[in-house]
Design an enzyme around this catalytic site. Structure first.
Site, short mmCIF file in Angstrom:
data_model
loop_
_atom_site.label_atom_id
_atom_site.label_comp_id
_atom_site.label_asym_id
_atom_site.label_seq_id
_atom_site.Cartn_x
_atom_site.Cartn_y
_atom_site.Cartn_z
N MET A 218 -12.41 -2.17 -2.51
CA MET A 218 -12.12 -1.85 -1.29
C MET A 218 -13.20 -2.02 -0.24
O MET A 218 -14.30 -1.61 -0.54
CB MET A 218 -11.77 -0.40 -1.06
CG MET A 218 -10.46 0.24 -1.76
SD MET A 218 -8.92 -0.96 -1.16
CE MET A 218 -8.90 -0.30 0.58
N MET B 5 -2.57 4.53 -3.50
CA MET B 5 -3.50 5.36 -2.92
C MET B 5 -3.01 6.74 -3.01
O MET B 5 -2.82 7.41 -1.80
CB MET B 5 -3.92 4.90 -1.50
CG MET B 5 -4.64 3.38 -1.60
SD MET B 5 -5.30 2.84 0.04
CE MET B 5 -3.82 1.86 0.36
N MET C 267 0.59 5.23 0.16
CA MET C 267 -0.41 6.33 0.79
C MET C 267 0.54 7.59 0.69
O MET C 267 1.61 7.64 1.24
CB MET C 267 -0.91 6.01 2.07
CG MET C 267 -1.71 4.87 2.10
SD MET C 267 -2.52 4.40 3.73
CE MET C 267 -2.80 2.74 3.65
N ASP D 114 0.69 -1.23 -0.09
CA ASP D 114 0.10 0.17 0.08
C ASP D 114 0.75 1.19 -0.07
O ASP D 114 1.63 1.53 0.88
CB ASP D 114 -1.00 0.16 1.21
CG ASP D 114 -2.16 -0.94 1.22
OD1 ASP D 114 -2.68 -0.97 0.20
OD2 ASP D 114 -2.30 -1.86 2.01
#
Length: 229
Positions: A136, A67, A36, A34
């Site tokens: 998600m 993201m 971010m 991930d």
């Protein structure tokens, strides 16, 4: 076929290299990373330098989940770091089709991630350049959130759309994927499970034991599991 991908956001960052090696040996199918930026989601995680450092410790695919705002500005960095698959959020991309086509042109599997409130209709006119969709099942940004029940219906509708249009697109689910949610997400059409604190990173089990437990559970839930992406 249902594949397992540990979410390294949930791992012990102080022992990440040994964690990746242990999970690889335990037989996971891919690694989910991930990324971010603190703008698209209210959190910061990982970067290309960290991915470069752990890339030598496994041959399994690296699934990079961006993201971030303006994901097109960061794709090359993560390809150079070792990404095999990259998903971008439909909500963050101005020219989604261009980004997905660019990923494919570079030999990278192209994914689209959808927030819980984002309708699957966002995908209708890019399905021909999509390899996988990340649904998600929590709002992105933090581990440990509760699964949003309406996402079962969303997975089912997405599977129906993909099958109706005749595309070979996998459905990945991300967010509170554990023993209580896996049977239903698989039943509704999920192929790829992003696994974190709900079923893999558990203090009472070693990583090897946790992967073994999950594989046994998947075999009982879905006899078709073959561990391939």
């Amino acid at each position: 076929m249902t594949s397992i991908g540990p979410s390294l956001m949930c791992a012990d960052m102080g022992n990440l290299k040994s964690t990746v090696r242990e999970l690889d040996q335990a037989g996971v199918d891919f690694f989910h990373l991930d990324i971010m930026d603190g703008l698209f989601v209210p959190n910061f995680t990982m970067g290309p330098d960290l991915i470069k450092q752990i890339r030598p410790f496994t041959d399994k695919p690296f699934d990079v989940h961006l993201m971030v705002m303006k994901p097109e500005d960061h794709i090359d960095l993560f390809i150079e770091a070792g990404a095999d698959m990259i998903s971008v959020h439909a909500e963050a991309a101005t020219h989604l089709q261009r980004i997905l086509q660019n990923l494919r042109n570079k030999g990278i599997k192209a994914g689209v991630a959808l927030n819980p409130s984002t309708p699957i209709e966002e995908l209708e006119y890019v399905l021909d350049v999509v390899d996988y969709v990340t649904v998600m099942t929590v709002n992105p940004g933090f581990a440990g959130q509760k699964f949003i029940p309406l996402m079962y219906k969303k997975i089912q509708r997405l599977r129906e759309l993909i099958d109706k249009e005749g595309y070979n697109i996998q459905i990945q689910v991300d967010g509170n994927i554990g023993f209580h949610t896996i049977p239903e997400v698989v039943k509704n059409g999920a192929d790829m499970l992003v696994c974190g604190t709900s079923c893999l990173f558990k203090k009472e089990l070693s990583l090897k034991e946790a992967v073994q437990q999950l594989n046994i559970f998947l075999e009982q839930t879905n006899p078709q599991k073959e561990g391939m992406i």
